[in-house]
Write a protein that holds these residues in place. Structure first.
Motif, PDB file in Angstrom:
ATOM      1  N   THR A   1       0.845  -1.195   0.000  1.00  0.00           N
ATOM      2  CA  THR A   1       0.000   0.000   0.000  1.00  0.00           C
ATOM      3  C   THR A   1       0.878   1.242   0.000  1.00  0.00           C
ATOM      4  O   THR A   1       1.776   1.364   0.828  1.00  0.00           O
ATOM      5  N   MET A   2       0.630   2.155  -0.941  1.00  0.00           N
ATOM      6  CA  MET A   2       1.381   3.405  -0.949  1.00  0.00           C
ATOM      7  C   MET A   2       0.924   4.278   0.219  1.00  0.00           C
ATOM      8  O   MET A   2      -0.255   4.250   0.593  1.00  0.00           O
ATOM      9  N   PRO A   3       1.818   5.046   0.832  1.00  0.00           N
ATOM     10  CA  PRO A   3       1.457   5.862   1.995  1.00  0.00           C
ATOM     11  C   PRO A   3       0.811   7.183   1.615  1.00  0.00           C
ATOM     12  O   PRO A   3       1.217   8.256   2.041  1.00  0.00           O
ATOM     13  N   GLY A   4      -0.182   7.115   0.773  1.00  0.00           N
ATOM     14  CA  GLY A   4      -0.910   8.304   0.342  1.00  0.00           C
ATOM     15  C   GLY A   4      -2.306   7.913  -0.081  1.00  0.00           C
ATOM     16  O   GLY A   4      -2.665   6.729  -0.059  1.00  0.00           O
ATOM     17  N   SER A   5      -3.088   8.881  -0.500  1.00  0.00           N
ATOM     18  CA  SER A   5      -4.478   8.632  -0.876  1.00  0.00           C
ATOM     19  C   SER A   5      -4.783   9.290  -2.211  1.00  0.00           C
ATOM     20  O   SER A   5      -4.137  10.258  -2.603  1.00  0.00           O
ATOM     21  N   THR A   6      -5.802   8.775  -2.893  1.00  0.00           N
ATOM     22  CA  THR A   6      -6.266   9.350  -4.147  1.00  0.00           C
ATOM     23  C   THR A   6      -7.729   9.013  -4.353  1.00  0.00           C
ATOM     24  O   THR A   6      -8.171   7.911  -4.018  1.00  0.00           O
ATOM     25  N   ASP A   7      -8.472   9.953  -4.915  1.00  0.00           N
ATOM     26  CA  ASP A   7      -9.882   9.676  -5.182  1.00  0.00           C
ATOM     27  C   ASP A   7     -10.083   8.869  -6.457  1.00  0.00           C
ATOM     28  O   ASP A   7     -11.206   8.477  -6.778  1.00  0.00           O
ATOM     29  N   VAL A   8      -8.998   8.575  -7.186  1.00  0.00           N
ATOM     30  CA  VAL A   8      -9.085   7.598  -8.282  1.00  0.00           C
ATOM     31  C   VAL A   8      -9.567   6.261  -7.708  1.00  0.00           C
ATOM     32  O   VAL A   8     -10.201   5.458  -8.397  1.00  0.00           O
ATOM     33  N   SER A   9      -9.279   6.054  -6.432  1.00  0.00           N
ATOM     34  CA  SER A   9      -9.625   4.804  -5.764  1.00  0.00           C
ATOM     35  C   SER A   9     -11.091   4.447  -5.922  1.00  0.00           C
ATOM     36  O   SER A   9     -11.438   3.293  -6.216  1.00  0.00           O
ATOM     37  N   ASP A  10     -11.977   5.413  -5.719  1.00  0.00           N
ATOM     38  CA  ASP A  10     -13.396   5.094  -5.775  1.00  0.00           C
ATOM     39  C   ASP A  10     -13.846   4.753  -7.183  1.00  0.00           C
ATOM     40  O   ASP A  10     -14.749   3.933  -7.371  1.00  0.00           O
ATOM     41  N   VAL A  11     -13.199   5.341  -8.194  1.00  0.00           N
ATOM     42  CA  VAL A  11     -13.478   4.938  -9.572  1.00  0.00           C
ATOM     43  C   VAL A  11     -13.076   3.483  -9.761  1.00  0.00           C
ATOM     44  O   VAL A  11     -13.785   2.697 -10.398  1.00  0.00           O
ATOM     45  N   SER A  12     -11.947   3.087  -9.165  1.00  0.00           N
ATOM     46  CA  SER A  12     -11.443   1.721  -9.338  1.00  0.00           C
ATOM     47  C   SER A  12     -12.361   0.678  -8.705  1.00  0.00           C
ATOM     48  O   SER A  12     -12.278  -0.509  -9.056  1.00  0.00           O
ATOM     49  N   TRP A  13     -13.235   1.083  -7.802  1.00  0.00           N
ATOM     50  CA  TRP A  13     -14.184   0.152  -7.188  1.00  0.00           C
ATOM     51  C   TRP A  13     -15.415  -0.071  -8.059  1.00  0.00           C
ATOM     52  O   TRP A  13     -16.114  -1.071  -7.910  1.00  0.00           O
ATOM     53  N   VAL A  14     -15.708   0.844  -8.966  1.00  0.00           N
ATOM     54  CA  VAL A  14     -16.922   0.716  -9.773  1.00  0.00           C
ATOM     55  C   VAL A  14     -16.633   0.416 -11.240  1.00  0.00           C
ATOM     56  O   VAL A  14     -17.555   0.081 -11.996  1.00  0.00           O
ATOM     57  N   VAL A  15     -15.380   0.521 -11.674  1.00  0.00           N
ATOM     58  CA  VAL A  15     -15.018   0.222 -13.057  1.00  0.00           C
ATOM     59  C   VAL A  15     -13.550  -0.204 -13.093  1.00  0.00           C
ATOM     60  O   VAL A  15     -12.737   0.315 -12.321  1.00  0.00           O
ATOM     61  N   PRO A  16     -13.170  -1.162 -13.935  1.00  0.00           N
ATOM     62  CA  PRO A  16     -11.753  -1.525 -14.045  1.00  0.00           C
ATOM     63  C   PRO A  16     -10.903  -0.300 -14.368  1.00  0.00           C
ATOM     64  O   PRO A  16     -11.192   0.434 -15.320  1.00  0.00           O
ATOM     65  N   THR A  17      -9.854  -0.093 -13.586  1.00  0.00           N
ATOM     66  CA  THR A  17      -9.061   1.134 -13.673  1.00  0.00           C
ATOM     67  C   THR A  17      -7.575   0.805 -13.593  1.00  0.00           C
ATOM     68  O   THR A  17      -7.172  -0.099 -12.851  1.00  0.00           O
ATOM     69  N   ALA A  18      -6.768   1.533 -14.345  1.00  0.00           N
ATOM     70  CA  ALA A  18      -5.314   1.376 -14.264  1.00  0.00           C
ATOM     71  C   ALA A  18      -4.649   2.730 -14.397  1.00  0.00           C
ATOM     72  O   ALA A  18      -5.158   3.631 -15.061  1.00  0.00           O
ATOM     73  N   GLN A  19      -3.469   2.839 -13.761  1.00  0.00           N
ATOM     74  CA  GLN A  19      -2.712   4.087 -13.744  1.00  0.00           C
ATOM     75  C   GLN A  19      -1.256   3.819 -14.098  1.00  0.00           C
ATOM     76  O   GLN A  19      -0.705   2.779 -13.747  1.00  0.00           O
ATOM     77  N   LEU A  20      -0.639   4.767 -14.763  1.00  0.00           N
ATOM     78  CA  LEU A  20       0.805   4.731 -14.909  1.00  0.00           C
ATOM     79  C   LEU A  20       1.371   6.031 -14.372  1.00  0.00           C
ATOM     80  O   LEU A  20       0.624   6.985 -14.096  1.00  0.00           O
ATOM     81  N   THR A  21       2.668   6.069 -14.232  1.00  0.00           N
ATOM     82  CA  THR A  21       3.346   7.316 -13.900  1.00  0.00           C
ATOM     83  C   THR A  21       4.446   7.540 -14.919  1.00  0.00           C
ATOM     84  O   THR A  21       5.047   6.574 -15.411  1.00  0.00           O
ATOM     85  N   ALA A  22       4.667   8.786 -15.269  1.00  0.00           N
ATOM     86  CA  ALA A  22       5.716   9.134 -16.224  1.00  0.00           C
ATOM     87  C   ALA A  22       6.613  10.192 -15.611  1.00  0.00           C
ATOM     88  O   ALA A  22       6.159  11.069 -14.870  1.00  0.00           O
ATOM     89  N   ALA A  23       7.902  10.113 -15.937  1.00  0.00           N
ATOM     90  CA  ALA A  23       8.874  11.052 -15.382  1.00  0.00           C
ATOM     91  C   ALA A  23       8.702  12.429 -16.018  1.00  0.00           C
ATOM     92  O   ALA A  23       8.780  12.576 -17.235  1.00  0.00           O
TER      93      ALA A  23
END
Length: 477
Positions: A378-400
């Motif tokens: 678990t990352m030591p932070g929070s995001t409201d993307v989380s609630d989207v991920s509970w109702v629809v398949p969701t994925a995230q990337l990070t870019a430098a």
């Protein structure tokens, strides 16, 4: 037969346009639910591009959607554009130089985040127009990620109903998949009301609301030993009752942000904190009221979508910085504290990186695609993307988009927000997301596999939105 349309070429040809969009958002830093100029500007841009725009969705004035196409599947990109208070900063500087004392700034790179998701959406639309593709692409303009949980309110109001999959990204200083879960949270105001009095002449007649706040904070600090180690409890005194020490403060307020890996764990801690607040009110003979501000769930990764994203990220490849970009990044690195420099690997780990950082020795910018290793951490932070991920398949990337070690929510992040390297990273994210979305449009079996994974998880752990129906989104409470 499909035409030879290149997402990479499309983004390169339109780079200047996307840079201008990012620059406008950066120059108009607006905090939670006050993103009127940014939201309007982005929505207008989508209308110019031929999208169907719906404004004020979910009952939020600064939220909007922009769609193109018809029918299923429906693939969405999540865009953010809110800033942070107190982080005003001049661009392209290696020293702290506020543009406005106490002003706002994009210390989390949301000018890049929103622009990258917009660029991905534009690219998919252009691909639709060049090829015979069935389906709908949607951009969601999501306000108030910083301290407002805009997406959680939007989920509660059914904004994402009917969506088949969602992609988003976040700026950082590493290129990888954001495969970790996150901390759920509650944000709650505790308000105390006492009796004012002359602090010297008649202190016995006063009842100090500030005393109540301080006693509550002491009580919560003692609670820290008796909660799970992963929990986080933060607070800020938002009203100390005035600046006159010779007046017994009749009003005071403290804002708490409580976090834990699961909503149920946050709720348990919240109930204990409420009891501490009640105790502080009893001890000081003051009145106490609770104002629930916002909440969000923990993030639920979708490994099928993540694998597709990573494949497209590898295909795109990293950004190779110029000599000028390397020099600027070295200046940013030199501005960091010794602690921040030592923690640069930890900062990447929270974005899904796994490794010891040795491949970055002697470098100040990431010029590689880091490995993707699904993790139950678990990352030591929070995001409201989380609630989207509970109702629809969701994925995230990070870019430098920034120098190695750059902490989020700092002036260093703001000052790099308009750099050429930041915009190159933004287009890398856009290309990765657009190509992943196109893969789903053209490969129904992959989408069904992602949905099956999501359904399996939800069947074991049903979702309940953590924000009570009575709570409404607001800039302040």
């Amino acid at each position: 037969m499909a035409h030879a349309f290149s997402i990479e070429d499309y983004l390169a040809l339109n780079r200047n346009r996307f840079e201008e969009i990012s620059k406008f958002i950066w120059q108009h830093p607006e905090t939670r639910y006050l993103e009127f100029e940014s939201s309007r500007y982005l929505a207008d841009e989508f209308e110019k591009e031929g999208f169907t725009v719906q404004r004020g969705i979910g009952g939020i004035e600064t939220a909007f959607s922009a769609s193109f196409g018809k029918g299923k599947p429906v693939i969405g990109f999540l865009g953010e554009f809110d800033a942070l208070a107190g982080l005003s900063q001049k661009a392209h500087s290696v020293s702290q130089e506020p543009l406005e004392s106490g002003g706002n700034g994009h210390g989390c790179g949301h000018n890049l985040l929103g622009t990258g998701s917009l660029a991905a959406t534009y690219a998919v639309k252009s691909y639709f127009e060049e090829n015979d593709i069935k389906g709908t692409v949607v951009f969601y303009g999501c306000p108030a990620e910083e301290g407002g949980s805009g997406k959680t309110f939007m989920v509660r109001e059914g904004v994402f109903d009917g969506l088949d999959a969602a992609f988003t990204w976040h700026p950082s200083y590493v290129n990888t998949i954001m495969s970790l879960s996150s901390l759920a949270n509650y944000q709650v105001y505790f308000r105390f009301k006492g009796i004012a009095s002359h602090a010297a002449n008649s202190p016995h007649l006063g009842r100090s609301a500030l005393d109540a706040v301080e006693l509550m904070n002491v009580g919560v600090n003692y609670l820290r030993e008796h909660v799970i180690p992963e929990a986080r409890m933060h607070y800020a005194i938002t009203n100390s009752g005035g600046i006159s020490p010779n007046v017994v403060q009749s009003e005071a307020e403290v804002l708490y942000l409580l976090r834990a890996p699961k909503v149920a764990q946050v709720d348990d801690i919240y109930k204990r904190v409420c009891k501490i607040a009640e105790g502080a009110a009893l001890m000081t003979e003051t009145e106490m009221s609770i104002v629930f501000d916002k909440a969000c769930s923990n993030y639920e990764p979708n490994r099928v979508l993540e694998s597709i994203l990573f494949d497209k990220l590898q295909t795109a490849g990293p950004i190779h910085p110029t000599a000028e970009e390397k020099t600027f990044a070295e200046g940013i690195w030199d501005s960091l504290s010794e602690g921040e420099k030592k923690n640069f690997v930890g900062g990447m780990e929270s974005f899904g990186y796994s490794g010891d950082g040795s491949e970055f020795e002697g470098k100040f910018l990431s010029d590689i695609i880091s490995s993707y290793e699904p993790s139950d951490k678990t990352m030591p932070g929070s995001t409201d993307v989380s609630d989207v991920s509970w109702v629809v398949p969701t994925a995230q990337l990070t870019a430098a988009t920034s120098a190695l070690g750059t902490p989020l929510h700092t002036w260093q992040m703001v000052t790099q927000g308009l750099s050429t390297f930041a915009h190159s990273g933004t287009l890398l994210a856009a290309r990765t997301m657009a190509e992943a979305a196109i893969h789903l449009f053209e490969n129904g079996s992959a989408l069904e596999e992602a949905k099956a994974e999501h359904h399996q998880k939800r069947s074991k752990e049903p979702y309940t939105n953590p924000i009570p129906q009575s709570v409404k989104p607001s800039a302040t409470k």
